[in-house]
Structures are given as C-alpha cells and as structure tokens.
Design a protein around this motif. Structure first.
Motif, PDB file in Angstrom:
ATOM      1  N   ASP A  48      10.985  21.745  21.585  1.00  0.00           N
ATOM      2  CA  ASP A  48      11.345  22.846  20.493  1.00  0.00           C
ATOM      3  C   ASP A  48      10.465  22.079  19.337  1.00  0.00           C
ATOM      4  OD1 ASP A  48      12.761  24.312  21.879  1.00  0.00           O
ATOM      5  OD2 ASP A  48      14.800  23.388  21.358  1.00  0.00           O
ATOM      6  N   GLY A  49      10.325  20.951  18.988  1.00  0.00           N
ATOM      7  CA  GLY A  49       9.586  20.654  17.684  1.00  0.00           C
ATOM      8  C   GLY A  49       8.204  20.688  17.868  1.00  0.00           C
ATOM      9  N   LEU A  50       7.764  20.638  18.983  1.00  0.00           N
ATOM     10  CA  LEU A  50       6.256  20.729  19.455  1.00  0.00           C
ATOM     11  C   LEU A  50       5.901  22.447  19.179  1.00  0.00           C
ATOM     12  CD1 LEU A  50       3.327  19.925  20.382  1.00  0.00           C
ATOM     13  CD2 LEU A  50       4.379  20.495  22.532  1.00  0.00           C
ATOM     14  N   TYR A  51       6.501  23.194  19.511  1.00  0.00           N
ATOM     15  CA  TYR A  51       6.347  24.871  19.586  1.00  0.00           C
ATOM     16  C   TYR A  51       6.729  25.200  18.116  1.00  0.00           C
ATOM     17  CZ  TYR A  51       5.129  24.996  24.309  1.00  0.00           C
ATOM     18  OH  TYR A  51       4.255  24.721  25.491  1.00  0.00           O
ATOM     19  N   ALA A  52       7.473  24.573  17.467  1.00  0.00           N
ATOM     20  CA  ALA A  52       7.782  25.072  16.030  1.00  0.00           C
ATOM     21  C   ALA A  52       6.803  24.529  15.199  1.00  0.00           C
ATOM     22  CB  ALA A  52       9.183  24.248  15.608  1.00  0.00           C
ATOM     23  N   HIS A  53       6.137  23.299  15.462  1.00  0.00           N
ATOM     24  CA  HIS A  53       4.728  23.110  14.837  1.00  0.00           C
ATOM     25  C   HIS A  53       3.584  24.040  15.173  1.00  0.00           C
ATOM     26  CE1 HIS A  53       1.705  20.559  13.179  1.00  0.00           C
ATOM     27  NE2 HIS A  53       1.205  20.538  14.233  1.00  0.00           N
ATOM     28  N   LEU A  54       3.508  24.050  16.582  1.00  0.00           N
ATOM     29  CA  LEU A  54       2.380  25.007  16.979  1.00  0.00           C
ATOM     30  C   LEU A  54       2.538  26.627  16.354  1.00  0.00           C
ATOM     31  CD1 LEU A  54       1.821  24.175  20.665  1.00  0.00           C
ATOM     32  CD2 LEU A  54       0.638  23.357  18.705  1.00  0.00           C
ATOM     33  N   LEU A  55       3.693  27.053  16.137  1.00  0.00           N
ATOM     34  CA  LEU A  55       3.850  28.339  15.876  1.00  0.00           C
ATOM     35  C   LEU A  55       3.464  28.672  14.228  1.00  0.00           C
ATOM     36  CD1 LEU A  55       6.798  29.628  17.736  1.00  0.00           C
ATOM     37  CD2 LEU A  55       4.532  30.515  17.609  1.00  0.00           C
ATOM     38  N   LYS A  56       3.230  27.482  13.611  1.00  0.00           N
ATOM     39  CA  LYS A  56       2.846  27.523  12.003  1.00  0.00           C
ATOM     40  C   LYS A  56       1.382  27.927  11.891  1.00  0.00           C
ATOM     41  CE  LYS A  56       5.999  24.021  10.573  1.00  0.00           C
ATOM     42  NZ  LYS A  56       5.545  22.390  10.679  1.00  0.00           N
ATOM     43  N   PHE A  57       0.592  27.717  13.131  1.00  0.00           N
ATOM     44  CA  PHE A  57      -0.950  27.983  12.977  1.00  0.00           C
ATOM     45  C   PHE A  57      -1.141  29.334  13.810  1.00  0.00           C
ATOM     46  CE2 PHE A  57       0.143  23.717  12.528  1.00  0.00           C
ATOM     47  CZ  PHE A  57      -0.704  23.344  11.431  1.00  0.00           C
ATOM     48  N   GLU A  58      -1.969  29.928  12.902  1.00  0.00           N
ATOM     49  CA  GLU A  58      -2.344  31.354  13.439  1.00  0.00           C
ATOM     50  C   GLU A  58      -3.054  31.239  14.845  1.00  0.00           C
ATOM     51  OE1 GLU A  58      -4.918  34.737  11.548  1.00  0.00           O
ATOM     52  OE2 GLU A  58      -3.844  33.625  10.113  1.00  0.00           O
ATOM     53  N   GLU A  59      -4.052  30.381  14.817  1.00  0.00           N
ATOM     54  CA  GLU A  59      -4.812  29.925  15.927  1.00  0.00           C
ATOM     55  C   GLU A  59      -3.948  29.931  17.575  1.00  0.00           C
ATOM     56  OE1 GLU A  59      -7.653  27.047  15.774  1.00  0.00           O
ATOM     57  OE2 GLU A  59      -9.038  27.967  17.443  1.00  0.00           O
ATOM     58  N   ALA A  60      -2.897  28.930  17.088  1.00  0.00           N
ATOM     59  CA  ALA A  60      -1.979  28.904  18.302  1.00  0.00           C
ATOM     60  C   ALA A  60      -1.045  29.745  18.468  1.00  0.00           C
ATOM     61  CB  ALA A  60      -1.233  27.314  17.729  1.00  0.00           C
ATOM     62  N   GLN A  61      -0.888  30.682  17.373  1.00  0.00           N
ATOM     63  CA  GLN A  61       0.179  32.025  17.744  1.00  0.00           C
ATOM     64  C   GLN A  61      -0.381  32.714  18.641  1.00  0.00           C
ATOM     65  OE1 GLN A  61       0.787  33.560  13.882  1.00  0.00           O
ATOM     66  NE2 GLN A  61       1.891  31.677  13.096  1.00  0.00           N
ATOM     67  N   MET A  62      -1.744  32.941  18.729  1.00  0.00           N
ATOM     68  CA  MET A  62      -2.486  34.070  19.533  1.00  0.00           C
ATOM     69  C   MET A  62      -2.129  33.706  20.995  1.00  0.00           C
ATOM     70  SD  MET A  62      -6.202  34.568  18.074  1.00  0.00           S
ATOM     71  CE  MET A  62      -6.892  33.231  19.362  1.00  0.00           C
ATOM     72  N   PHE A  63      -1.790  32.294  21.377  1.00  0.00           N
ATOM     73  CA  PHE A  63      -1.653  32.009  22.608  1.00  0.00           C
ATOM     74  C   PHE A  63       0.011  32.018  22.876  1.00  0.00           C
ATOM     75  CE2 PHE A  63      -5.613  30.146  21.754  1.00  0.00           C
ATOM     76  CZ  PHE A  63      -6.418  30.894  22.554  1.00  0.00           C
TER      77      PHE A  63
END
Lengths: 307, 139
Positions: A48-63
């Motif tokens: 959960d921590g990892l994805y919470a972090h990734l979702l803060k970034f637009e580039e990662a959100q795309m995926f």
C-alpha cells in the motif's frame, strides 16, 4: 538476433555464477527466509505504501489508471514481495524476474519508473528489518545485506530483459525493413520496375537479385527497370552487384534499363572506371518507361513470349 | 566549419554497418564544409571504397578525419588504417582490374581519380594506411 540474447540475458545456466558474482550465498538465502514470517505480516503495509507513493506522480498514474488494474498490480506486487524472502532462488524465481522486466517493457514503463519504485521499496523495507532485528544489530545488518544483494540480482535480470526486449524489436524491424526495401512492381504488361532506396550492401544485393528474377519470371516481363534515384552513391562493390544482377536478368532473356542516374553519380562512375557499356541507362524513370514501351511496341526485346 | 565545430575525429571499421556509418558522417561533414554535391558524392564514394577494403581485407581498422583550413581553401583529409596483411605491391594494387578477392579491382585506382591527393603506406604483415585529401574553395 542471437547476439542480443547471449549478451544481455543472464541465461539460466549462468544464474548460479551470477549469484556467486553478486556474492549471494546460501547463508544469505537462509537469512532472508528467517525474515519471511515478519515480511508476511507487513506485506500489505509495504505494498500500500509503495502504490500510495507512486500515485503521487503523474507519469506513474498513467499506468495505474483504474481500480481494477491497481487491484491486480497489488496482488502481483504482494507475491513479488513475498518471493524476495522465500528463501528459494532457483529456476522459478529466475523466470519470474525475467518476466517482470519483459512485462514492464511491453507496457511501456520506462526503466526509471521501475528503478524509482524499487528504490522506494527498499526505503520501506529497511526500517522493517531493523524493527524486527534491532536487538541483534549484526543479524539486522547481514539480513539487510542479503536483501540488498537479492534486489540487485533482481534488478539486473529485469534490466537485461528490458534491453533484450528492445533489441528484439530492433532486430525484427531490421528484418522487416530488409523485406520491404526492394519492392518489384509490374508497371505495364511486360515491364517490371524496382526502385533501390539506400545502400546496396551484399545482403540486400542478394535479396534484391532473387526478388527481381522471381518477379520477372512470374510476370513474364521482357523488360525490367531498375531505378537508382534513391541510391546516394555507387562504389565499385555496389556497381558489381548491379552488373551481376543485370547479367542474371539477361540470362532469363529479359533486358534491364537503369534509370535515375544523377549527374553526381554519373561522374563518380566515370572516375571509378566502371564500364556500363551495353546497358541502357536513362536519367529518369519516365524516360526509362518510354524506352521500354517503344521496345515492346517494335518487339525488340529478345524475349520469347512462349517461354 | 562543421556543424558542431569539431575539426577531427575517428570511427572504427569492423563490421559492414560501419561502412554505412563512415559514409554518413563524411557526407554530413563534407557538405557542411562547403563541398558541392558532386564533390560530396566523390568523397563519399572514396570513403565507401576504402572502408570496404578494410572490412574485406583486414580484421579491423579505423577511419580518421580532419578538416583542414588554408588561406582561401578548405579541405578534408581522411586516413584509413588497418591491421591487415599490408599491400604486397602497391603499384600492382593501383592497376585497374587487379584484385586479390575477385572484385572489380577498380577501387584503389578509382579513389585516386576521385580525390585530389592520395598516399598509400604499407608494411608487409603490419597493415596499411591510406591517406586521401580533397580541397574546396573556402566559402
């Protein structure tokens, strides 16, 4: 391309050597498996921590654009995380890691996202190790070291798979380019035309000749136009390939007209002392086609139609 | 002046695709130096011949290039070096039609006609160096 595979992918035969090279020992495997029960307890928190972090970034959100994708990824990530401390790092482990690289590449996830996510992963994991083994600092340090090594091994496999996948695309495209680079078109009843674009190296020359000869026989064409407008320069090797092709066409009983000879090419051919006597040459494709039609009209082709 | 102002450089010649790379670089360089289309074609054809010679006759080699500035003119110097067998008889190699590999045998004499200057240095068993130059009036 076998070159790419052997150079970039750590083949499974070499996986043990690779572990030795990274100083990953059976003791390391043991330390990680000792840590496994604790990792299992905290897996949801890390994922959960990892994805919470990734979702803060637009580039990662795309995926990670929809809930279903996110749910599936979290399940995969959970398994991935638990495999890290499974204590078993054999063929199945190896193959899963290669698959991770290939999947990332296929989804178009750039290596920096993969590496960045992994870096964050480690940041979440280090406190867990010290939380669990804080009383025994030496054990905590060796467990951290083992974790660090297996992660490096993982990343090497994933990166190799990335590079290999890209190499694979390039080699497929190269083949495709080679395949489509010498089209032979029937432009008139009895006339085929083929434009040469780019360089006529030995591999292409061979393919070009085969293709042209086949098309001449197939279409029963007494005349073949070879257009070299798209050839930037002709050296003696290229000229030799052309002359060989022309001679082979002659043996089939057909005639070749070379078109699209530019002034600069004409001058270099003269300097090189290349003799194109007996070969009909024209500055443009249209001039060549005109000559071809005239030859057909007067039956001056030397081609026996009953062939 | 070249695009990025670089006045010299070198490229390896090991595989057939390196011949393509050499031609591409020299085509850009000589065009930027101010050579006309015919001279560019001459220079690139000479590069193709000499680079192919290295690919066919030696295991590996390289092409060094130099942009030369002199009052009123600009030139390009190309030096092809290899580690091959060397050329046994340079005079014979310069004869049209002479070849040791069943090719046309027009390459070396052709290059001499395409360029303004040409020099071959060869030591039997220790490789060859072919230096060629072409000049243009400075822009």
């Amino acid at each position: 391309m076998t070159y790419a595979a052997s150079n970039y992918i750590t083949v499974f035969d070499k996986w043990d050597d690779q572990k030795t090279f990274f100083c990953f020992t059976p003791e390391d495997a043991k330390r990680l498996s000792d840590f496994h029960p604790f990792a299992e307890k905290h897996v949801d928190e890390v994922v959960d921590g990892l994805y919470a972090h990734l979702l803060k970034f637009e580039e990662a959100q795309m995926f990670l654009d929809d809930a279903e994708t996110l749910r599936r990824l979290k399940i995969a990530q959970r398994r991935y995380f638990l495999e890290l401390t499974s204590g078993c790092y054999e063929e199945e482990y190896y193959e899963n890691r290669i698959k991770v690289g290939v999947t990332h590449q296929r989804m178009g996830i750039p290596p920096r996202l993969y590496m960045g996510a992994y870096s964050y992963y480690l940041q979440l994991m280090i406190p867990l190790i010290y939380q669990y083994l804080g009383d025994d600092l030496e054990k905590a340090n060796t467990t951290f070291s083992a974790m660090y090594k297996i992660i490096n091994l993982d990343q090497e496999l994933a990166m190799s798979a990335y590079i290999h996948a890209v190499e694979d695309v390039i080699s497929k495209q190269t083949e495709e380019i080679l395949e489509m680079s010498t089209p032979v078109i029937q432009v008139w009843e009895g006339v085929v035309a083929t434009p040469i674009i780019g360089t006529l190296d030995s591999q292409r020359a061979q393919q070009f000749m085969e293709h042209l000869l086949e098309k001449i026989v197939e279409s029963k064409s007494p005349i073949a136009l070879i257009d070299i407008t798209g050839v930037p320069q002709i050296d003696t090797a290229t000229a030799q390939h052309l002359i060989d092709t022309i001679n082979a066409v002659k043996l089939l009983g057909s005639k070749v007209i070379i078109t699209g000879i530019r002034p600069a090419i004409a001058q270099t051919l003269v300097h090189l002392g290349i003799n194109l006597q007996g070969i009909i040459t024209k500055p443009s494709m249209s001039a060549g086609l005109k000559v071809a039609l005239e030859m057909l009209a007067v039956g001056n082709t030397g081609f026996n139609k009953t062939n | 002046m070249t695009m990025d102002g670089k006045q010299q450089g070198e490229l390896p010649i090991i595989s057939e695709s390196d011949i393509v790379a050499c031609r591409k670089v020299i085509r850009t360089l000589s065009t930027n130096a101010g050579f006309g289309i015919t001279d560019v074609t001459r220079i690139v054809t000479a590069v193709s011949e000499l680079a192919r010679n290295i690919y066919v006759h030696a295991e590996c080699g390289k092409m060094r290039w130099n942009i030369m500035h002199q009052p009123g003119k600009i030139g390009i110097e190309l030096i092809f070096e290899d580690n091959g067998q060397g050329i046994a008889d340079i005079e014979q190699a310069m004869q049209p039609g002479f070849s040791t590999v069943k090719s046309m045998g027009m390459g070396l004499p052709g290059v001499k006609r395409l360029m303004d200057e040409m020099r071959i240095d060869s030591i039997a068993g220790a490789g060859s160096t072919v230096t060629i130059k072409k000049w243009a009036r400075a822009r």
